[in-house]
Design a protein around this motif. Structure first.
Motif, PDB file in Angstrom:
ATOM      1  N   ALA A 128      25.637  -1.125 -29.742  1.00 35.88           N
ATOM      2  CA  ALA A 128      26.862  -1.118 -28.666  1.00 35.88           C
ATOM      3  C   ALA A 128      28.013  -0.315 -29.444  1.00 35.88           C
ATOM      4  O   ALA A 128      28.439  -1.031 -30.235  1.00 35.88           O
ATOM      5  CB  ALA A 128      27.195  -2.390 -28.132  1.00 35.88           C
ATOM      6  N   GLU A 159      29.966   3.895 -22.954  1.00 29.54           N
ATOM      7  CA  GLU A 159      29.216   3.091 -21.659  1.00 29.54           C
ATOM      8  C   GLU A 159      27.692   2.951 -21.888  1.00 29.54           C
ATOM      9  O   GLU A 159      27.099   2.354 -20.990  1.00 29.54           O
ATOM     10  CB  GLU A 159      29.699   3.955 -20.385  1.00 29.54           C
ATOM     11  CG  GLU A 159      31.074   4.140 -20.278  1.00 29.54           C
ATOM     12  CD  GLU A 159      31.588   5.396 -20.669  1.00 29.54           C
ATOM     13  OE1 GLU A 159      30.802   5.938 -21.566  1.00 29.54           O
ATOM     14  OE2 GLU A 159      32.689   5.748 -20.201  1.00 29.54           O
ATOM     15  N   HIS A 203      26.209   1.084 -17.153  1.00 29.51           N
ATOM     16  CA  HIS A 203      27.887   0.459 -16.950  1.00 29.51           C
ATOM     17  C   HIS A 203      28.679   1.479 -16.935  1.00 29.51           C
ATOM     18  O   HIS A 203      28.411   2.700 -17.261  1.00 29.51           O
ATOM     19  CB  HIS A 203      28.223  -0.193 -18.328  1.00 29.51           C
ATOM     20  CG  HIS A 203      27.217  -1.615 -18.643  1.00 29.51           C
ATOM     21  ND1 HIS A 203      27.741  -2.734 -17.951  1.00 29.51           N
ATOM     22  CD2 HIS A 203      26.431  -1.860 -19.645  1.00 29.51           C
ATOM     23  CE1 HIS A 203      27.115  -3.882 -18.326  1.00 29.51           C
ATOM     24  NE2 HIS A 203      26.070  -3.272 -19.094  1.00 29.51           N
ATOM     25  N   VAL A 230      30.600  -0.725 -23.390  1.00 30.12           N
ATOM     26  CA  VAL A 230      29.759  -2.069 -23.549  1.00 30.12           C
ATOM     27  C   VAL A 230      30.491  -2.670 -24.894  1.00 30.12           C
ATOM     28  O   VAL A 230      30.518  -2.215 -25.905  1.00 30.12           O
ATOM     29  CB  VAL A 230      28.493  -1.537 -23.823  1.00 30.12           C
ATOM     30  CG1 VAL A 230      27.591  -2.687 -24.221  1.00 30.12           C
ATOM     31  CG2 VAL A 230      27.910  -0.884 -22.702  1.00 30.12           C
ATOM     32  N   LEU A 276      25.824  -7.124 -26.933  1.00 29.07           N
ATOM     33  CA  LEU A 276      24.550  -7.387 -26.346  1.00 29.07           C
ATOM     34  C   LEU A 276      23.744  -8.430 -27.035  1.00 29.07           C
ATOM     35  O   LEU A 276      24.230  -9.136 -28.143  1.00 29.07           O
ATOM     36  CB  LEU A 276      24.033  -5.972 -26.602  1.00 29.07           C
ATOM     37  CG  LEU A 276      23.442  -5.514 -28.074  1.00 29.07           C
ATOM     38  CD1 LEU A 276      22.220  -4.424 -27.930  1.00 29.07           C
ATOM     39  CD2 LEU A 276      24.795  -5.021 -28.885  1.00 29.07           C
ATOM     40  N   THR A 284      23.526  -7.206 -21.949  1.00 27.51           N
ATOM     41  CA  THR A 284      24.746  -6.631 -22.205  1.00 27.51           C
ATOM     42  C   THR A 284      26.042  -6.874 -21.319  1.00 27.51           C
ATOM     43  O   THR A 284      25.728  -7.036 -20.349  1.00 27.51           O
ATOM     44  CB  THR A 284      24.812  -5.045 -22.184  1.00 27.51           C
ATOM     45  OG1 THR A 284      24.451  -4.645 -20.710  1.00 27.51           O
ATOM     46  CG2 THR A 284      23.597  -4.430 -23.135  1.00 27.51           C
ATOM     47  N   SER A 318      30.066  -5.750 -20.542  1.00 23.67           N
ATOM     48  CA  SER A 318      30.975  -4.520 -20.749  1.00 23.67           C
ATOM     49  C   SER A 318      32.239  -4.904 -20.001  1.00 23.67           C
ATOM     50  O   SER A 318      32.576  -5.691 -19.475  1.00 23.67           O
ATOM     51  CB  SER A 318      30.351  -3.539 -19.597  1.00 23.67           C
ATOM     52  OG  SER A 318      31.198  -2.378 -19.345  1.00 23.67           O
TER      53      SER A 318
END
Length: 907
Positions: A384, A388, A407, A411, A414, A428, A430
């Motif tokens: 991540a 996004e 997303h 993010v 995760l 995940t 966000s």
């Protein structure tokens, strides 16, 4: 807290860089064999290998952003240009800049090499085109005629025709003759747009011009007339442009595959071989066209969907350029978000032509926020970044396998698990306040959880039943989500439902951890506390208080009833789950600690922090046994493979490092080194016994035995044997010569060893010229340590020599020796002279030892010597002649030394 009998403590980890920034957009060049690429990375140039995206070398720039790159036809030289208007020529064998000069009045936008390799054409933002002699670095041609920025440039592929083509923002293409230094043609039509790319056919008859407005025009180079205009822009695609047009060579892998595949638009019978070319643009699709002089250009292949990861509805996210790679490597397309996509042509079962994406390399990534290992064998790594998307990397091919998009904001976290049904799942969280559940095999989102009112900063799967996950948010709540019914309809993403929710903390929740048996969950927050909750109802059990700043990570021990926490107060604490007491506190980081995770079945743990350090700890001894400094910025993410216990770390420097346990390998290497050292030591002793001094000196260097080396040089110094010394020194490299000078510097500091040091130093300066000596690393520091001591030794020897003249003077005045031919000569015929000689031989060693000018002691001993010798001589005369004579006078001899007062000696 007791280590299991089978637990083997780890002692060391080795780091291997996995992912780092190497391309910031804009200029790049690829070698003729496709084995390496040169990419502009801000002010630097990175040479990478596309096969594994590893950086081979970094060429330091001039501090300004690189605007253009081009490789010579033989791949020996690389030419770069930057915003400073400086053009540099790099030798790729030595990776050094061998020539540089100022180019245009503005930045260089494009460059092209002539096939001979001697001429370089540059296009500038100052509306001019210049041709340079590469060897001399001077301008041979200056062409003016464009009214806008020159965007592209190309030489005619026939080396005998010195023609140059240039395209500009003024919507025209000019043709220049290098021999006559004049413009020979202007290629321009009405309703045209900015020229973005040029391509010349292999038969040298056609010129293809790509325009930003979605148009490709084909021109006849013999008559300089337009043959056809191709409009690629589609009505339903407002972002369609043509950034690059490429000729597909007949000998390429793509052309061979096209000839074997069936195309609905391919004409059956064509008298002449058709011209194949491809176009790419901002829609992220590759189109392949065929053209012949007797027919119109036809699109024979178009990708069904784009492989470019969509970021938003804005333009500029597609392909900015493309290259047909040599041999069987296929096609390379470069995206606007610094991704390199490698395509391989294939023939499908129905005989149709397809381009298959087989490698994706990300040249520039944002800071790493979180990471997790994926798959049964942990061969994938989910990352991540500050975007996004979630990028999944294949650790074997060292490339990005796929990207998860969905997303609407960055993010933040995760986690992954292997479900009971055998699927690899990813969850995940966000900044868009949502959690998403992904199927890693199908690479799609299968569930979305809505309900948080703030950024979701922590997510974690259950460890045992694997049918729920927990999320924590900046809205200070914890939610438990169930996904038992997700697999009933896998074609569409469904809305997840929360089973429990609780207001957990007073500030943002940073981290979560679920116990190995799924009965507890622990949360860490910015409010400096960690709370333990009973699942699934989220009933509060205890609050862990003791940290002075926010808690960034929590984790349950895999074997004991305890929790480990790391905090911004630079400490790591282990807590008892039974009563919430703090069992141990670890200190060692110089900044906040972002992650701490158990290793070796709970007997060790690894930590990383904002100081850029990774530390390995042993819990029983409270000891940090290893510290690693491989990051330049804060470390935010730390992933641990539970099977292999491989580590992955990443942070603000956008670098991912993989760490492999090297305890067994290091132990084996140490054992092997010791065994080799014993064998080499025996060879050294044999060489000394055989008086093979060159071999012995070389072995002493390899074994790094300075004392043995001194003994060997000392023996040669006493024997005054020059040949073995010079033979040994000639075989030394620069690094070994530097080590030798370090040894000499140490020997030179001691008076007992200085003669050997200066003996070696003399032969070093005799054999090696100053130009080679100055190239030794750290030579200035070595010379600064040698000069003062050498001057001191020289002064001591000089005083010793001066003092030795006193004896000569005394003996000369006593008529024992007489000067002859400006030199003193010993007269050993008399018994007095023989006696004095014996005493002089006794005195000389003392004079050498007291080289600091102790004149008074030497003179006193000379007085005694003279008196004793005279008495013995007088008594012998009395026995022979039986005459007694008394001295009526005493002769005084005054000796004036250069460094002292006058001295009287009675004779």
């Amino acid at each position: 807290m007791v280590a299991p009998p089978t637990a083997s403590l780890k002692k060391n980890y080795r780091c291997s860089p996995f992912l780092q920034k190497f391309y910031s957009g804009g200029a790049y060049a690829i070698s003729s064999d496709g084995f390496f690429m040169a990419c502009a990375c801000n002010a630097e140039i990175k040479l990478i290998e596309p096969s594994n995206s590893s950086v081979r070398e970094t060429l330091e720039g001039d501090g300004e952003e690189v605007t253009a790159l081009v490789l010579s036809p033989d791949d020996r030289f690389l030419v770069s240009a930057s915003h400073s208007r400086l053009i540099r020529v790099w030798n790729l064998s030595s990776f050094k800049c061998i020539r540089s000069w100022k180019g245009h009045d503005g930045p260089v936008t494009s460059m092209s090499f002539h096939l001979s390799g001697g001429l370089l054409a540059t296009a500038g933002a100052d509306t001019t085109v210049r041709v340079w002699d590469v060897d001399g670095g001077f301008c041979t041609h200056l062409f003016r005629g464009h009214k806008g920025v020159v965007t592209c440039i190309a030489f005619h592929p026939d080396p005998k025709l010195f023609l140059l083509f240039s395209g500009s923002d003024d919507e025209s293409v000019l043709v220049w003759n290098l021999e006559s230094k004049k413009r020979v043609a202007v290629l321009k039509e009405n309703d045209t747009s900015r020229v973005s790319s040029l391509a010349i056919s292999e038969d040298k008859k056609s010129l293809l011009i790509a325009e930003r407005g979605g148009v490709v025009t084909i021109w006849d180079l013999q008559k300089y007339q337009r043959q056809q205009t191709i409009t690629i822009k589609e009505k339903d695609n407002t972002f369609e442009t043509v950034n690059t047009v490429l000729i597909i060579p007949d000998a390429s892998f793509i052309s061979a595959c096209l000839s074997q595949c069936n195309s609905p638009n391919m004409e059956k019978k064509i008298a002449t071989r058709p011209l194949h070319f491809l176009t790419v643009g901002e829609d992220g699709l590759v189109r392949i066209w065929t053209f012949s002089f007797k027919s119109r250009a036809v699109c024979i292949y178009k990708q069904k969907s784009s492989d470019v990861t969509p970021v938003s509805d804005k333009s500029g996210v597609g392909f900015v350029s493309a290259l047909v790679l040599p041999m069987s490597q296929g096609l390379l397309c470069v995206t606007a978000d610094e991704q390199f996509l490698f395509y391989r042509p294939e023939k499908s079962s129905d005989g149709a032509f397809h381009l298959i994406l087989y490698r994706r390399i990300l040249g520039y990534i944002e800071q790493i926020l979180d990471m997790k290992f994926l798959g049964d064998e942990e061969q994938y790594l989910g990352v991540a970044t500050n975007s996004e998307q979630v990028q999944v990397y294949d650790l074997k091919s060292m490339s990005c396998s796929y990207v998860l998009t969905g997303h609407a904001a960055v993010v933040l976290c995760l986690d992954s698990c292997k479900s009971n049904s055998g699927r690899t799942l990813i969850v995940t969280g966000s900044r868009d306040h949502h959690v998403r559940l992904w199927d890693a095999e199908r690479r799609c989102c299968i569930g979305i959880g809505k309900g948080h009112m703030g950024d979701v900063g922590a997510v974690v799967f259950s460890k045992k039943v694997k049918n729920f996950f927990v999320s924590g948010s900046s809205d200070r709540t914890i939610k438990v989500w169930s996904f038992n019914d997700v697999f009933e309809d896998v074609n569409h993403e469904i809305t997840l439902k929360s089973k429990a929710v609780v207001g957990a903390h007073d500030k943002d929740i940073n981290c979560l951890a679920v116990s190995p048996v799924d009965n507890l969950v622990c949360s860490g927050s910015e409010d400096r506390t960690a709370c333990v909750w009973r699942l699934p109802e989220l009933v509060s059990m205890m609050v862990l208080k003791g940290h002075k700043r926010g808690i960034f990570s929590v984790e349950f021990s895999p074997v004991d009833q305890c929790v480990i926490t790391s905090s911004g107060d630079r400490t790591i604490k282990i807590w008892a789950v039974s009563d919430g007491s703090c069992l141990k506190t670890f200190e060692g980081h110089t900044a906040g600690i972002s992650c701490a995770s158990f290793l070796t079945r709970g007997t060790q743990f690894v930590s990383c922090g904002f100081d850029g350090l990774v530390k390995l700890w042993t819990i029983k001894s409270n000891e940090c046994i290893a510290t690693y400094d491989q990051h330049d910025e804060k470390i935010w993410a730390l992933a641990i493979g539970r099977k292999s216990e491989m580590l992955a770390s990443g942070g603000e420097d956008a670098v991912i490092n993989l760490w492999h346990d090297s305890t067994a390998v290091d132990k084996e290497e140490i054992f092997q080194k010791e065994a080799d050292a014993i064998l080499r030591g025996q060879e050294l002793e044999n060489a000394v016994t055989d008086a093979d001094y060159p071999k012995a000196i070389q072995l002493a260097f390899e074994l790094r035995r300075p004392h043995k080396l001194f003994e060997l040089f000392s023996q040669l110094c006493r024997r005054d044997d020059v040949d073995p010394v010079e033979k040994s020194l000639r075989n030394l490299g620069k690094e070994e010569l530097r080590v030798l000078l370090e040894y000499v510097r140490e020997w030179n500091t001691k008076p007992k060893l200085c003669h050997v040091a200066n003996f070696v130093l003399f032969h070093v300066f005799k054999l090696f010229p100053p130009t080679e000596i100055t190239e030794i690393k750290g030579i200035s520091e070595l010379l600064e340590g040698l000069i003062p001591y050498s001057q001191r030794h020289f002064s001591r020897v000089d005083r010793l020599v001066r003092s030795s003249f006193l004896l000569d003077y005394i003996l000369n005045r006593m008529n024992v020796i007489e000067p002859e031919n400006n030199s003193l000569k010993w007269n050993k015929t008399s018994p007095l002279a023989s006696e004095i000689c014996a005493h002089v031989e006794h005195i000389l060693p003392k004079v050498g030892e007291q080289a600091n000018g102790h004149h008074e002691d030497i003179i006193e001993e000379s007085k005694v010597l003279s008196s004793e010798a005279e008495n013995k001589h007088s008594s012998s005369k009395k026995r022979k002649t039986n005459k007694v004579k008394k001295s009526s006078s005493i002769k005084k001899v005054k000796a004036v030394s250069e460094s002292g007062p006058s001295i009287s000696v009675k004779a």
